[in-house]
Design an enzyme around this catalytic site. Structure first.
Site, PDB file in Angstrom:
ATOM      1  N   SER A  93       0.853  -1.188   0.000  1.00 14.49           N
ATOM      2  CA  SER A  93       0.000   0.000   0.000  1.00 14.49           C
ATOM      3  C   SER A  93       0.886   1.233   0.000  1.00 14.49           C
ATOM      4  CB  SER A  93      -0.881   0.028   1.245  1.00 14.49           C
ATOM      5  OG  SER A  93      -1.530   1.291   1.359  1.00 14.49           O
ATOM      6  N   TYR A 123      -2.294  -0.704  10.182  1.00 18.44           N
ATOM      7  CA  TYR A 123      -2.282  -1.176   8.792  1.00 18.44           C
ATOM      8  C   TYR A 123      -1.030  -0.688   8.066  1.00 18.44           C
ATOM      9  CZ  TYR A 123      -3.765  -1.467   3.874  1.00 18.44           C
ATOM     10  OH  TYR A 123      -3.837  -1.726   2.527  1.00 18.44           O
TER      11      TYR A 123
END
Length: 247
Positions: free
Chosen positions: A142, A156
């Site tokens: 990401s 995350y």
């Protein structure tokens, strides 16, 4: 479309919906035989397989929760047994539980770590035992693994930072076999998990240079290129497809 992956076998984890489903369909369109894993949604997984087969490809869905090591190991072995070999692994399975870190429970922390890091470790280790020389390992990281502008993603983002360093480090261990390891880092992509129409979308769209969410096919296109023979000299790289979020 050129069949750049003709004769290859790919495994895409978490391939029943969203980015994973788009990747599976694109690799199949490029000529690969594709196995996907899914945690719970058998109907969606079946839909992906049917779509690939309707377009003339070959696909297989295997139930396996990426957070369960035994299930992951069995899934890789099933894919190899059914399709004969393994050339491309796409570590796509993962999740985010967006909330302020101070409100995050231990169970939520464990789930994100077990899925995003441990599941990727286990899948990759087993896949390497079966993978052909000149294979491809592709992580779906990401853009927040390098730079995070969005509150609520601390845990995350930490797992995706781990994904980034794992890809870079592993590339040096398997390069002698011609296997490349790369980390594709999406920005805000319109999926069920992070819809462009959701409450959470406004701040994410605002930090892109293009002022829009990405489409799953735009991530799949980059993954397909990295999986192709043309990308044989790209390894240990972190490739963002984030609309300029990290620009």
């Amino acid at each position: 479309m050129a069949q750049s992956l003709k004769g290859k076998v790919a495994l895409v984890t978490g391939g029943s919906r969203g980015i994973g489903a788009a990747i599976a369909k694109r690799l199949a369109a490029d000529g690969a035989r594709v196995a996907i894993t899914y945690a719970k949604d058998a109907n969606s997984a079946t839909d992906v397989v049917k779509a690939i087969e309707a377009a003339g490809g070959k696909a297989l869905a295997i139930q396996a929760d990426a957070a369960e090591p035994e299930a992951v190991q069995a899934a890789v072995e099933k894919a190899v047994a059914a399709l004969g070999k393994l050339d491309v692994l796409v570590n796509n399975a993962g999740t985010a539980i967006p909330k302020p870190f101070v409100d995050t429970t231990l169970e939520e922390m464990d789930h994100v770590i077990n899925l995003n890091i441990r599941g990727m470790f286990v899948t990759t280790k087993v896949a390497l035992q079966h993978m052909n020389d000149n294979g491809r390992i592709i992580m779906i990281g990401s853009c927040v693994g390098e730079r995070n502008l969005t509150p609520g993603l601390a845990a995350y983002a930490a797992t995706k930072g781990a994904v980034k360093m794992f890809a870079q480090s592993l590339s040096r261990e398997v390069g002698s076999r011609g296997i490349t390891v790369n980390n594709v880092q999406p920005g805000p992509i319109d999926t069920d998990l992070n819809p462009a129409s959701g409450d959470w979308a406004t701040p994410q769209k605002a930090v892109t240079a293009l002022n829009r969410y990405g489409h799953v096919d735009e991530v799949a296109a980059l993954v397909a290129f990295v999986a192709s023979p043309e990308a044989a000299y790209i390894t240990g790289a972190n490739l963002t497809v984030d609309g300029g979020t990290n620009a």
